[in-house]
Design an enzyme around this catalytic site. Structure first.
Site, PDB file in Angstrom:
ATOM      1  N   LYS B  93       0.771  -1.219  -0.056  1.00 35.19           N
ATOM      2  CA  LYS B  93       0.107   0.083  -0.165  1.00 35.19           C
ATOM      3  C   LYS B  93       1.151   1.410   0.015  1.00 35.19           C
ATOM      4  CE  LYS B  93      -2.764   2.874   2.908  1.00 35.19           C
ATOM      5  NZ  LYS B  93      -3.400   3.102   4.077  1.00 35.19           N
ATOM      6  N   GLY B 154      -7.504   9.342   9.452  1.00 32.14           N
ATOM      7  CA  GLY B 154      -7.929   9.679  10.959  1.00 32.14           C
ATOM      8  C   GLY B 154      -8.712  10.733  11.185  1.00 32.14           C
ATOM      9  N   GLY B 182     -10.173   7.885   6.461  1.00 29.63           N
ATOM     10  CA  GLY B 182     -11.186   8.872   6.624  1.00 29.63           C
ATOM     11  C   GLY B 182     -12.649   8.447   7.230  1.00 29.63           C
ATOM     12  N   ASN B 203      -8.727   2.056  10.143  1.00 34.05           N
ATOM     13  CA  ASN B 203      -8.123   1.461  11.254  1.00 34.05           C
ATOM     14  C   ASN B 203      -8.642   2.204  12.522  1.00 34.05           C
ATOM     15  OD1 ASN B 203      -5.981   0.955  13.194  1.00 34.05           O
ATOM     16  ND2 ASN B 203      -4.149   1.291  11.619  1.00 34.05           N
ATOM     17  N   SER B 204      -8.523   3.969  12.466  1.00 34.08           N
ATOM     18  CA  SER B 204      -8.708   4.517  13.623  1.00 34.08           C
ATOM     19  C   SER B 204      -9.917   4.223  14.084  1.00 34.08           C
ATOM     20  CB  SER B 204      -8.323   6.043  13.457  1.00 34.08           C
ATOM     21  OG  SER B 204      -7.244   6.347  12.937  1.00 34.08           O
TER      22      SER B 204
END
Lengths: 319, 253
Positions: B93, B154, B182, B203-204
């Site tokens: 990535k 994030g 996002g 992720n976040s």
């Protein structure tokens, strides 16, 4: 002959010795490096006794068992029970409300009311938390033990070669299965213009910071948390992050002198909860992660309860 | 379902491995998310992270290393080469960050790095904007997958430019696309899937939730719901209300 042999004179081993001595057991303490120093990760800790703040990311058992840490430490070293101040920069205000939702036992405050020397910001006050100076605490523990005829002997030792009950508190050197190192980096600044009376945490989505005041105008800045077992010196990037965050909190930190940069590895299990792993007559006290001073008293108590009365506390894991 | 360099994923969710309270929570979240891909960042954990790597390998999912934190093409290329060696995969990535605050991609550095890496046989997943021209250039360079952002990394803002993303999807109907970055809520993920994207990467949104494991499950359900809805051919949008029962013949009293 000693009743119990402790290998490893870091915070876990020394506190275990303290708890055993209080119960009338005289342990023998061995460490291949002798008394605590820069070779052990206890040396590099912040010394915050902050079970509520830590509870935002740690498992509930840390908050529950960590609440007794300040009282336990007060028996051997000065503990400053002035709580914790948590603040965020203006643009990260959302971080503050999220932290407030997830942490227990706090109240909203104006930072100026608690730490008038800092630029005023809205914050959170955790009145039941405390802090200590880790190196002073280690020295005081050593002195307390020495006064009871328990020295730290400089000797390499393997639990298998020692008869009788053994407490293995060697941290990462003990190579327990599932144990990993989590790198942390810290800085000590001398900034005598600034007065802080309690630890201050600056919330930030990417570069969270805590500053713990120590005696004589010193401040400990911590700490990165990197999933790596590298012991290479502190990276420039981490220094930039720590110092930038401190500068954002109060620009006067930029005028301070960098006294020390340090790095070491925190031993941790997959759940980041410390354990007493029982293997026959050997008790492994390990995995204190970033909660060495917060959790050493509870871990030592549970190890002692197991040794003396076979009580299986929640940190006990029988292999 | 479109495949990713010949790999068909069991589930359209890709999940990051950073910022969890502990590796144990990470593993539980992965189980609940049913994610088929784990992204890992090489930048900071490089080298002595073996214990953490073995935890990631134990998840039993495909690993997609990333070049997070790289600010130049050169840095990203070096990181990608290290990742290939460490993880024994050609997947990368590709993130080249153009701005420290917004973490938005540097399109020029991205294209430069993608060109080098595709030529070296990497299977590149470029983290890009919704810009169609840039997308075309990345495809020319050899990328067979695109990863347009939903919003800055994030930020949790969701799909910031729905029009742009819809145009991009329509412009390259055969290219597998992953909405990356996002997303903050499961509804954002469902939205992306309903719009015809092939997967989402986050992720976040999971790691920073108060209960990451529950949030992982919520995202798994949302991705599934979005994909089902897309395949079910949604009704069109109309300006007027349309009654679902006929008015003619209704008794007027």
């Amino acid at each position: 002959m000693a009743d119990v042999t402790i290998i490893g004179a870091g915070v876990a081993g020394l506190f275990a010795a303290h708890v055993l001595a209080l119960r009338g057991i005289t342990p023998r303490i061995l460490d291949r490096n002798g008394p605590p120093g820069p070779h052990g990760c206890s040396w590099w800790a912040g010394g915050m006794l902050a079970p509520q703040c830590e509870g935002v990311t740690a498992e509930p058992v840390i908050t529950r068992l960590g609440q007794d840490a300040a009282r336990a430490w007060s028996a051997v070293t000065p503990v400053t029970p002035r709580g914790t101040l948590v603040v965020a920069l203006d643009r990260d205000r959302a971080e503050l409300s999220r932290f407030a939702r997830r942490a227990g036992d706090h109240q909203p405050c104006d930072s100026a009311a608690l730490e008038p020397d800092l630029p005023p910001r809205p914050g959170l006050f955790f009145p039941t938390e405390a802090h200590l100076d880790p190196r002073r605490a280690l020295a005081d523990l050593l002195a307390w033990l020495a006064a009871r005829g328990i020295p730290v002997e400089r000797a390499e030792a393997d639990p298998q070669d020692i008869p009788g009950p053994v407490i293995d508190a060697r941290g990462l050197s003990s190579a327990l299965p599932g144990l990993r190192g989590v790198r942390g980096e810290m800085a000590v600044l001398h900034a005598p213009e600034i007065t802080l009376t309690r630890p201050v945490r600056l919330l930030h989505p990417r570069h969270p910071l805590y500053i713990v005041p120590r005696a004589d105008g010193l401040f400990m800045l911590g700490a990165t948390q990197i999933e790596s077992a590298s012991r290479a010196p502190v990276t420039a990037r981490s220094v930039l992050e720590l110092l930038s965050a401190a500068y954002a909190l109060d620009p006067r930190f930029a005028e301070g002198s960098v006294i020390e940069l340090g790095t070491d590895l925190r031993p941790a299990f997959a759940d980041n909860i410390p354990r007493v792993t029982v293997r026959g007559r050997v008790l492994h006290l390990n995995g204190l992660f970033r909660h060495g001073y917060l959790m050493a008293p509870a871990l030592a108590q549970q190890a002692a309860d197991y040794l003396t009365d076979r009580i299986k506390g929640e940190l006990i894991h029988e292999d | 379902m479109r495949d990713f360099y010949g790999v068909t994923l069991p589930n359209a969710l890709m999940l990051g491995t950073a910022q969890y309270p502990s590796p144990a929570v990470l593993a539980d979240a992965f189980r609940e998310s049913r994610a088929g891909v784990a992204t890992v960042s090489l930048r900071r954990e490089a080298g002595q992270g073996q214990a953490f790597w073995s935890l990631i390998r134990d998840l039993g999912v495909r690993v997609l290393p990333n070049t997070a934190g790289c600010h130049s093409a050169r840095e990203a290329v070096t990181t990608a080469r290290m990742a290939r060696e460490l993880f024994q995969t050609d997947w990368i990535k590709l993130e080249v960050i153009g701005h420290t605050d917004t973490l938005q991609p540097d399109p020029f550095g991205l294209l430069e790095a993608a060109t080098v890496l595709c030529a070296e046989g990497f299977q590149v997943f470029p983290y890009t904007t919704e810009d169609q021209v840039l997308a075309a250039r990345l495809l020319d360079a050899g990328c067979r997958v695109l990863m347009p952002w939903g919003a800055p990394i994030g930020s949790g803002l969701g799909l910031n430019n729905r029009h742009g993303l819809r145009m991009l999807r329509a412009a390259f109907p055969d290219v597998p696309m992953v909405i990356d970055a996002g997303l903050g809520l499961p509804s954002h993920a469902a939205d992306a899937m309903e719009m015809g994207f092939d997967a989402v990467l986050l992720n976040s949104a999971v790691a920073q939730a108060g209960d990451p494991v529950a949030m992982a499950r919520a995202f798994a359900l949302a991705v599934q719901a979005g994909a089902l809805a897309r395949d079910a051919d949604p009704m069109g949008v109309r300006d007027m209300g349309v009654p679902s029962t006929p008015l003619i013949g209704k008794a007027w009293l």
